[in-house]
Design an enzyme around this catalytic site. Structure first.
Site, PDB file in Angstrom:
ATOM      1  N   ARG A 277       0.693  -0.825   0.285  1.00  0.00           N
ATOM      2  CA  ARG A 277      -0.116  -0.132  -0.030  1.00  0.00           C
ATOM      3  C   ARG A 277       1.217   1.011   0.029  1.00  0.00           C
ATOM      4  O   ARG A 277       2.114   1.390   0.686  1.00  0.00           O
ATOM      5  CB  ARG A 277      -1.076  -0.145   1.173  1.00  0.00           C
ATOM      6  CG  ARG A 277      -2.047   0.879   0.959  1.00  0.00           C
ATOM      7  CD  ARG A 277      -2.780   1.003   2.393  1.00  0.00           C
ATOM      8  NE  ARG A 277      -3.217   0.416   2.854  1.00  0.00           N
ATOM      9  CZ  ARG A 277      -3.773  -0.383   4.538  1.00  0.00           C
ATOM     10  NH1 ARG A 277      -3.736   0.767   4.828  1.00  0.00           N
ATOM     11  NH2 ARG A 277      -4.490  -0.477   4.519  1.00  0.00           N
TER      12      ARG A 277
ATOM     13  N   SER B 190      -8.929   0.452  -0.078  1.00  0.00           N
ATOM     14  CA  SER B 190      -9.080  -0.186   1.576  1.00  0.00           C
ATOM     15  C   SER B 190     -10.284   1.474   1.838  1.00  0.00           C
ATOM     16  O   SER B 190     -10.996   1.490   0.728  1.00  0.00           O
ATOM     17  CB  SER B 190      -8.324  -0.680   2.249  1.00  0.00           C
ATOM     18  OG  SER B 190      -9.234  -1.077   3.758  1.00  0.00           O
ATOM     19  N   HIS B 191      -9.830   1.631   2.941  1.00  0.00           N
ATOM     20  CA  HIS B 191     -10.530   2.518   3.546  1.00  0.00           C
ATOM     21  C   HIS B 191      -9.022   3.615   3.575  1.00  0.00           C
ATOM     22  O   HIS B 191     -10.226   4.709   4.221  1.00  0.00           O
ATOM     23  CB  HIS B 191     -11.020   2.142   4.553  1.00  0.00           C
ATOM     24  CG  HIS B 191     -10.335   2.176   5.230  1.00  0.00           C
ATOM     25  ND1 HIS B 191      -9.173   0.665   5.864  1.00  0.00           N
ATOM     26  CD2 HIS B 191      -9.400   2.489   6.401  1.00  0.00           C
ATOM     27  CE1 HIS B 191      -8.169   0.529   6.239  1.00  0.00           C
ATOM     28  NE2 HIS B 191      -8.180   1.910   6.956  1.00  0.00           N
TER      29      HIS B 191
ATOM     30  N   LYS C 248      -4.256  -6.212  -2.145  1.00  0.00           N
ATOM     31  CA  LYS C 248      -4.273  -7.831  -1.978  1.00  0.00           C
ATOM     32  C   LYS C 248      -3.648  -8.940  -2.333  1.00  0.00           C
ATOM     33  O   LYS C 248      -4.787  -8.799  -3.622  1.00  0.00           O
ATOM     34  CB  LYS C 248      -5.596  -7.300  -1.239  1.00  0.00           C
ATOM     35  CG  LYS C 248      -5.762  -6.693   0.419  1.00  0.00           C
ATOM     36  CD  LYS C 248      -7.067  -6.623   0.588  1.00  0.00           C
ATOM     37  CE  LYS C 248      -6.637  -5.475   1.633  1.00  0.00           C
ATOM     38  NZ  LYS C 248      -8.705  -4.837   2.396  1.00  0.00           N
TER      39      LYS C 248
ATOM     40  N   ASP D  87     -16.993  -0.905   4.582  1.00  0.00           N
ATOM     41  CA  ASP D  87     -15.456  -0.048   4.128  1.00  0.00           C
ATOM     42  C   ASP D  87     -15.550  -0.323   2.737  1.00  0.00           C
ATOM     43  O   ASP D  87     -15.966  -0.810   2.362  1.00  0.00           O
ATOM     44  CB  ASP D  87     -14.436  -0.546   5.395  1.00  0.00           C
ATOM     45  CG  ASP D  87     -13.599  -2.330   4.567  1.00  0.00           C
ATOM     46  OD1 ASP D  87     -14.201  -2.481   3.602  1.00  0.00           O
ATOM     47  OD2 ASP D  87     -12.503  -1.960   4.297  1.00  0.00           O
TER      48      ASP D  87
ATOM     49  N   ASP E 193     -13.817  -0.862   0.072  1.00  0.00           N
ATOM     50  CA  ASP E 193     -13.415  -2.642  -0.100  1.00  0.00           C
ATOM     51  C   ASP E 193     -14.213  -3.615   0.322  1.00  0.00           C
ATOM     52  O   ASP E 193     -14.322  -4.766  -0.311  1.00  0.00           O
ATOM     53  CB  ASP E 193     -11.781  -2.563  -0.881  1.00  0.00           C
ATOM     54  CG  ASP E 193     -11.228  -4.028   0.683  1.00  0.00           C
ATOM     55  OD1 ASP E 193     -11.489  -2.762   1.313  1.00  0.00           O
ATOM     56  OD2 ASP E 193     -10.355  -4.299   0.770  1.00  0.00           O
TER      57      ASP E 193
ATOM     58  N   ASP F 157     -14.349  -5.223   3.229  1.00  0.00           N
ATOM     59  CA  ASP F 157     -14.203  -6.585   3.524  1.00  0.00           C
ATOM     60  C   ASP F 157     -14.494  -6.203   4.772  1.00  0.00           C
ATOM     61  O   ASP F 157     -14.096  -6.803   6.279  1.00  0.00           O
ATOM     62  CB  ASP F 157     -12.469  -6.906   3.393  1.00  0.00           C
ATOM     63  CG  ASP F 157     -11.362  -6.309   3.450  1.00  0.00           C
ATOM     64  OD1 ASP F 157     -12.046  -5.047   4.515  1.00  0.00           O
ATOM     65  OD2 ASP F 157     -10.846  -6.656   2.622  1.00  0.00           O
ATOM     66  N   ARG F 158     -14.836  -5.117   5.155  1.00  0.00           N
ATOM     67  CA  ARG F 158     -15.347  -4.425   6.915  1.00  0.00           C
ATOM     68  C   ARG F 158     -16.322  -4.195   7.336  1.00  0.00           C
ATOM     69  O   ARG F 158     -16.875  -3.721   6.233  1.00  0.00           O
ATOM     70  CB  ARG F 158     -14.144  -3.765   7.516  1.00  0.00           C
ATOM     71  CG  ARG F 158     -12.577  -4.467   7.765  1.00  0.00           C
ATOM     72  CD  ARG F 158     -12.174  -4.004   8.535  1.00  0.00           C
ATOM     73  NE  ARG F 158     -11.293  -1.924   7.984  1.00  0.00           N
ATOM     74  CZ  ARG F 158     -11.966  -1.285   8.491  1.00  0.00           C
ATOM     75  NH1 ARG F 158     -12.475  -1.440   9.696  1.00  0.00           N
ATOM     76  NH2 ARG F 158     -11.532  -0.260   7.848  1.00  0.00           N
TER      77      ARG F 158
ATOM     78  N   HIS G 180     -13.905  -6.920  10.267  1.00  0.00           N
ATOM     79  CA  HIS G 180     -13.286  -8.207   9.376  1.00  0.00           C
ATOM     80  C   HIS G 180     -14.106  -9.619  10.520  1.00  0.00           C
ATOM     81  O   HIS G 180     -13.722  -9.982  11.733  1.00  0.00           O
ATOM     82  CB  HIS G 180     -11.730  -7.757   9.520  1.00  0.00           C
ATOM     83  CG  HIS G 180     -10.811  -7.839   8.237  1.00  0.00           C
ATOM     84  ND1 HIS G 180     -10.950  -7.975   7.174  1.00  0.00           N
ATOM     85  CD2 HIS G 180     -10.024  -6.593   8.848  1.00  0.00           C
ATOM     86  CE1 HIS G 180     -10.072  -6.802   6.288  1.00  0.00           C
ATOM     87  NE2 HIS G 180      -9.034  -5.692   7.694  1.00  0.00           N
TER      88      HIS G 180
HETATM   89 ZN    ZN Z   1     -11.531  -3.699   3.438  1.00  0.00          ZN
END
Ligand code: ZN
Length: 472
Positions: free
Chosen positions: A19, A112-113, A122, A246, A248, A250-251, A333
């Site tokens: 990242r 992501s966030h 990822k 979030d 992307d 995944d949360r 997650h």
């Molecule tokens: Zn995420």
């Protein structure tokens, strides 16, 4: 064959992902080198030399994502791997595609966030997370120019229908719910309609349009401020609950019909009870930041609680190792492996929450009120020099052990006292220390905070009075 190597900015090779800031620490040339190196590793993985290898690539809605994706794909094919390009998707849809297409790996380009100028990668090697030393190895191979050479093919594929169909397969019948959803202009916007339009009840989606500038609010549901719009919508529409994601996907974040937030460990209690009905005695995993209430309730529901290290890749691996049907983190997650794949898919988690609420006579708000009540701090995060953070935690641990304190050192130190517990750990991803305290009452919490403060002071660290909560 050795070509000219590629050096990454070392700060982008992180514990769980790659990242950086686009144009500063992360450029298209980096994306290409990631593709080349990852493809090289894929080619050398397992037996069957000569057979063709397939990697799925997806990306989020950030403005820089298409360019980084194109460069990454170019790198993959130049090392001889075939690519299935599934376009703009949330991270879990990429994970799904790897399983569904039985691919040799997957790469999701996502920030992501994080703020709009960030982006990252990822990675999945086979069906497993690719992280920690894998990422360091990738960096070293790129620096040496250790690349396979070939010419892979690129195929575009849309897996939305299959993905939505798979998620909906686990929806149970129940009373009709009114639900507000906030996709936060993140990548879940791509898949939300294909799911909610086929659910019973009424569904109101906020910020559905994928927009990498995140015009409404930051897409991080662990920060209360980012849930204000969802809470207002839940109240205005009289919804049974609200769900947020979030950037992307995944949360997950959730609020009850009264607009009150349910944190990751509270939601986990509800999911654990549900999973344990079908899987009595099963091991349920939660990270060291989770409330004691979660571990107690897993036990009470007939399960075997297991506390594990924070970090979605670490939790995923532990879960696979133990065959645990459910695991989750405070950060949102959450991983279902009872009837699902065991990866963190927040949209799937939402459906599993809807199942519980739709199947119950009482509301989510009532369920929340019936949860064991503890007073706790949020996750406290405060800056600490990268080279000091692990040392400080080790010093604190050594002193506590000497003093015969009751503690768990799975990840940092989680100290139990008659008042409750306090946690101190070093973040794996940032130059910060993380702390949390929890007690049955305010007085106990005050004593735990004082213990934590004293433990830090002995290592010359001052616990800020208002340590920043949230953020990852
Ligand atoms: Zn995420």
């Amino acid at each position: 064959m050795t070509e000219t190597g590629h050096k990454f900015d070392p700060t982008i090779l992180r514990e769980y992902d790659i990242r950086g800031v686009v144009g500063t620490t992360l450029r298209a040339a980096d994306a290409r080198a990631i593709g080349r190196t990852f493809a090289t590793l894929v080619c050398r993985q397992g037996g069957g030399k000569g057979r063709s290898r397939k990697v799925v690539v997806g990306y989020d809605g950030r403005l820089s994502s298409p360019e980084l994706a194109a460069a990454c794909v170019a790198g993959l094919v130049a090392s001889g791997v075939d690519v299935v390009d599934i376009g703009v998707v949330a991270t879990p849809m990429l994970y799904f595609a790897v399983w569904h297409l039985d691919a040799d790996g997957g790469i999701q380009i996502t920030g992501s966030h994080n703020p709009p100028d960030y982006n990252g990668f990822k990675l999945m090697m086979g069906k497993k997370p690719f992280f920690g030393s894998d990422i360091q190895k990738l960096g070293a191979m790129a620096a040496e120019g250790d690349f396979e050479v070939g010419s892979g093919k690129v195929e575009k594929k849309n897996v939305l229908a299959e993905y939505a169909g798979r998620l909906l397969k686990d929806v149970r019948p129940g009373r009709k719910l009114r639900v507000a959803w906030d996709t936060g202009n993140g990548a879940v916007g791509v898949s939300i309609r294909a799911v909610v339009d086929r659910l019973p009840g009424e569904h109101y989606v906020l910020n559905e349009k994928v927009d990498g500038t995140f015009p409404s609010h930051h897409p991080d549901p662990t920060v209360p401020k980012n849930l204000e719009q969802l809470i207002a919508e839940v109240r205005r529409r009289g919804c049974d609950l609200g769900i947020a994601f979030d950037g992307d996907g995944d949360r997950i974040g959730a609020v009850d019909g009264k607009g009150r937030i349910l944190w990751g460990d509270q939601l986990m209690i509800l999911w654990a009870r549900d999973v344990l009905k079908m899987r009595p005695g099963a091991t349920i995993i939660a990270d060291v930041k989770a409330s004691q209430a979660l571990f107690d309730e897993i036990l009470r529901a007939g399960g075997t609680p297991l506390m594990w290290k924070t970090g979605h890749s670490l939790i995923k691996n532990k879960m696979a190792e133990l065959g645990a049907p459910l695991a989750g983190e405070m950060s949102g997650h959450v991983f279902f492996a009872d009837t699902f794949y065991g990866f963190d898919d927040a949209l799937y988690c939402a459906l599993r929450l809807l199942n519980i609420v739709a199947g119950a006579k009482e509301s989510l708000a009532t369920m929340r009120d019936k949860l064991p009540q503890f007073v706790n701090t949020p996750e406290l995060r405060f800056e600490c020099a990268e080279e000091r953070k692990f040392k400080i935690v080790n010093e604190v641990k050594a002193r506590l052990k000497k003093a015969d304190a009751k503690l768990s050192d799975i990840d940092g130190v989680r100290v139990s006292t008659p008042d409750g517990w306090w946690l101190l750990r070093a973040s794996n991803t940032q130059a910060v220390l993380v702390a949390r305290c929890e007690s049955a009452n305010e007085e106990g919490l005050g004593r735990l905070k004082a213990d934590l403060k004293a433990a830090l002071a002995a290592s010359g660290v001052a616990l800020p009075d208002e340590a920043a909560a949230g953020e990852h």
